[in-house]
Design a protein around this motif. Structure first.
Motif, PDB file in Angstrom:
ATOM      1  N   GLU A 247      26.805   1.863  -4.326  1.00 56.47           N
ATOM      2  CA  GLU A 247      25.478   1.545  -3.796  1.00 56.47           C
ATOM      3  C   GLU A 247      24.492   1.604  -4.954  1.00 56.47           C
ATOM      4  N   ILE A 248      23.484   0.739  -4.919  1.00 54.52           N
ATOM      5  CA  ILE A 248      22.450   0.730  -5.953  1.00 54.52           C
ATOM      6  C   ILE A 248      21.091   0.953  -5.309  1.00 54.52           C
ATOM      7  N   VAL A 249      20.342   1.892  -5.862  1.00 53.06           N
ATOM      8  CA  VAL A 249      18.995   2.179  -5.377  1.00 53.06           C
ATOM      9  C   VAL A 249      17.999   1.747  -6.451  1.00 53.06           C
ATOM     10  N   ALA A 250      17.085   0.837  -6.093  1.00 48.18           N
ATOM     11  CA  ALA A 250      16.067   0.364  -7.026  1.00 48.18           C
ATOM     12  C   ALA A 250      14.807   1.220  -6.878  1.00 48.18           C
ATOM     13  N   ILE A 251      14.371   1.820  -7.981  1.00 44.90           N
ATOM     14  CA  ILE A 251      13.311   2.824  -7.939  1.00 44.90           C
ATOM     15  C   ILE A 251      12.121   2.393  -8.795  1.00 44.90           C
ATOM     16  N   ASP A 252      10.941   2.522  -8.229  1.00 47.94           N
ATOM     17  CA  ASP A 252       9.710   2.144  -8.931  1.00 47.94           C
ATOM     18  C   ASP A 252       9.092   3.368  -9.596  1.00 47.94           C
ATOM     19  N   GLU A 253       9.834   3.958 -10.514  1.00 47.25           N
ATOM     20  CA  GLU A 253       9.359   5.079 -11.316  1.00 47.25           C
ATOM     21  C   GLU A 253       9.965   4.940 -12.702  1.00 47.25           C
ATOM     22  N   TYR A 254       9.406   5.673 -13.672  1.00 46.22           N
ATOM     23  CA  TYR A 254       9.998   5.679 -15.002  1.00 46.22           C
ATOM     24  C   TYR A 254      11.291   6.482 -14.985  1.00 46.22           C
ATOM     25  N   GLU A 255      12.240   6.055 -15.788  1.00 46.74           N
ATOM     26  CA  GLU A 255      13.528   6.738 -15.821  1.00 46.74           C
ATOM     27  C   GLU A 255      13.376   8.207 -16.210  1.00 46.74           C
ATOM     28  N   SER A 256      12.481   8.470 -17.142  1.00 46.45           N
ATOM     29  CA  SER A 256      12.290   9.859 -17.594  1.00 46.45           C
ATOM     30  C   SER A 256      11.782  10.765 -16.486  1.00 46.45           C
ATOM     31  N   GLU A 257      11.113  10.183 -15.490  1.00 44.20           N
ATOM     32  CA  GLU A 257      10.586  10.978 -14.374  1.00 44.20           C
ATOM     33  C   GLU A 257      11.676  11.377 -13.382  1.00 44.20           C
ATOM     34  N   LEU A 258      12.834  10.738 -13.491  1.00 46.99           N
ATOM     35  CA  LEU A 258      13.902  10.947 -12.518  1.00 46.99           C
ATOM     36  C   LEU A 258      14.940  11.969 -12.965  1.00 46.99           C
ATOM     37  N   ILE A 259      14.785  12.493 -14.165  1.00 49.24           N
ATOM     38  CA  ILE A 259      15.840  13.333 -14.755  1.00 49.24           C
ATOM     39  C   ILE A 259      16.222  14.500 -13.842  1.00 49.24           C
ATOM     40  N   ASP A 260      15.237  15.240 -13.340  1.00 49.17           N
ATOM     41  CA  ASP A 260      15.542  16.421 -12.521  1.00 49.17           C
ATOM     42  C   ASP A 260      16.186  16.026 -11.202  1.00 49.17           C
ATOM     43  N   ARG A 261      15.693  14.971 -10.580  1.00 52.45           N
ATOM     44  CA  ARG A 261      16.257  14.562  -9.295  1.00 52.45           C
ATOM     45  C   ARG A 261      17.684  14.020  -9.452  1.00 52.45           C
ATOM     46  N   ILE A 262      17.937  13.308 -10.530  1.00 58.37           N
ATOM     47  CA  ILE A 262      19.300  12.823 -10.765  1.00 58.37           C
ATOM     48  C   ILE A 262      20.239  13.988 -11.055  1.00 58.37           C
ATOM     49  N   ALA A 263      19.741  14.996 -11.779  1.00 57.77           N
ATOM     50  CA  ALA A 263      20.560  16.181 -12.035  1.00 57.77           C
ATOM     51  C   ALA A 263      20.919  16.881 -10.729  1.00 57.77           C
ATOM     52  N   ASP A 264      19.939  16.997  -9.817  1.00 60.16           N
ATOM     53  CA  ASP A 264      20.207  17.608  -8.504  1.00 60.16           C
ATOM     54  C   ASP A 264      21.200  16.763  -7.713  1.00 60.16           C
ATOM     55  N   LEU A 265      21.038  15.459  -7.781  1.00 62.77           N
ATOM     56  CA  LEU A 265      21.941  14.543  -7.069  1.00 62.77           C
ATOM     57  C   LEU A 265      23.378  14.725  -7.539  1.00 62.77           C
ATOM     58  N   ARG A 266      23.553  14.778  -8.836  1.00 61.35           N
ATOM     59  CA  ARG A 266      24.902  14.927  -9.397  1.00 61.35           C
ATOM     60  C   ARG A 266      25.523  16.266  -9.021  1.00 61.35           C
ATOM     61  N   GLU A 267      24.678  17.291  -8.899  1.00 64.34           N
ATOM     62  CA  GLU A 267      25.185  18.613  -8.567  1.00 64.34           C
ATOM     63  C   GLU A 267      25.605  18.708  -7.098  1.00 64.34           C
ATOM     64  N   GLN A 268      24.893  17.979  -6.230  1.00 63.49           N
ATOM     65  CA  GLN A 268      25.113  18.134  -4.797  1.00 63.49           C
ATOM     66  C   GLN A 268      26.156  17.173  -4.227  1.00 63.49           C
ATOM     67  N   PHE A 269      26.380  16.035  -4.905  1.00 64.33           N
ATOM     68  CA  PHE A 269      27.241  15.014  -4.308  1.00 64.33           C
ATOM     69  C   PHE A 269      28.353  14.614  -5.288  1.00 64.33           C
ATOM     70  N   ALA A 270      29.528  14.366  -4.736  1.00 62.90           N
ATOM     71  CA  ALA A 270      30.688  13.975  -5.549  1.00 62.90           C
ATOM     72  C   ALA A 270      30.658  12.475  -5.811  1.00 62.90           C
ATOM     73  N   VAL A 271      29.656  12.059  -6.591  1.00 66.56           N
ATOM     74  CA  VAL A 271      29.502  10.650  -6.942  1.00 66.56           C
ATOM     75  C   VAL A 271      29.251  10.531  -8.442  1.00 66.56           C
ATOM     76  N   THR A 272      29.626   9.376  -8.975  1.00 66.20           N
ATOM     77  CA  THR A 272      29.271   9.044 -10.349  1.00 66.20           C
ATOM     78  C   THR A 272      27.922   8.354 -10.328  1.00 66.20           C
ATOM     79  N   VAL A 273      27.014   8.757 -11.221  1.00 67.10           N
ATOM     80  CA  VAL A 273      25.652   8.225 -11.221  1.00 67.10           C
ATOM     81  C   VAL A 273      25.382   7.498 -12.532  1.00 67.10           C
ATOM     82  N   GLY A 274      24.926   6.259 -12.401  1.00 71.46           N
ATOM     83  CA  GLY A 274      24.477   5.492 -13.559  1.00 71.46           C
ATOM     84  C   GLY A 274      23.010   5.146 -13.393  1.00 71.46           C
TER      85      GLY A 274
END
Length: 235
Positions: free
Chosen positions: A168-195
């Protein structure tokens, strides 16, 4: 199944030819549930081909090599593959018979090298062109002409398989640098590969063999970001 892709050709390295073969192969392999570990382009040099193929042959379940098949001076892929596994290159009876029966070539019409394959290789017919491919152990040699390569891969596609993945692809209207913490939480909570891929928007790609994990990760992420307006149906 883990696979490495090696494309051969001075013309690719010089920028004269776009490497569409690697992109096409990676898409097909991914669709078959295969993990592509490496993509490497090497020059038309026996030693370079042999070194890279030998290394990837030791690391991966299969190696696909495209380009450099045929009788001309820079068609040295078969020699490189043979050197990688310690075999000689020699005329192949099955290749001669196939070119004679299916393509109408007499032995005298074939240039030196057209039917020369690594010793004990399995010949792969080239239904679109002339130069045959080969399988040596778990190394696959395909032509560099895209139509020929694609047809030859499809003839052995069943030999490449793995666990199917869901993306699945989620298109986000934010800067990539602003997403670092949320992506880190996502990777910790879910068994998915994140790009994460920036552009007009940031596209976050979620991949797993578990559809429920991907769906849950998408729900979690979309609730915590500003979604971009996009016509991309995958977003």
């Amino acid at each position: 199944m883990r696979v490495a892709v090696v494309t051969v050709g001075d013309e690719i390295l010089a920028g004269d030819t776009i490497n569409t073969n690697a992109a096409w192969l990676c898409e097909q392999l991914t669709d078959h549930g295969v993990t592509v570990e490496r993509i490497t382009t090497v020059p038309d040099t026996v030693s370079d081909i042999a070194r890279v193929v030998n290394e990837y042959h030791a690391e991966c379940d299969a190696v696909i090599v495209t380009g450099g098949l045929g009788p001309t001076h820079d068609d040295v892929t078969m020699e490189g593959i043979a050197a990688a596994v310690g075999r000689s290159v020699e005329p192949h009876d099955a290749a001669k018979e196939w070119l004679s029966a299916e393509k109408g070539y007499a032995s005298d019409d074939l240039a030196d090298g057209t039917t020369a394959l690594p010793a004990r290789a399995r010949m792969l017919p080239n239904e679109v062109g002339v130069a045959p491919g080969a399988v040596v152990e778990s190394i696959y040699a395909f032509p560099g002409v895209p139509a020929e390569m694609q047809a030859m891969f499809e003839s052995v596609a069943a030999e490449f398989s793995g666990e199917q993945t869901v993306t699945e692809i989620v298109a986000i209207d934010e800067y990539e640098s602003e997403l670092i913490d949320r992506i880190a939480d996502l990777r910790e909570q879910f068994a998915v590969t994140v790009g994460s891929y920036p552009g007009d928007c940031v596209r976050v790609k979620l991949t797993s063999t578990d559809p429920e994990a991907v769906a849950a990760a998408r729900r979690w992420l979309t609730a915590r970001v500003s979604l971009a307006d996009t016509d991309d149906e995958t977003a």
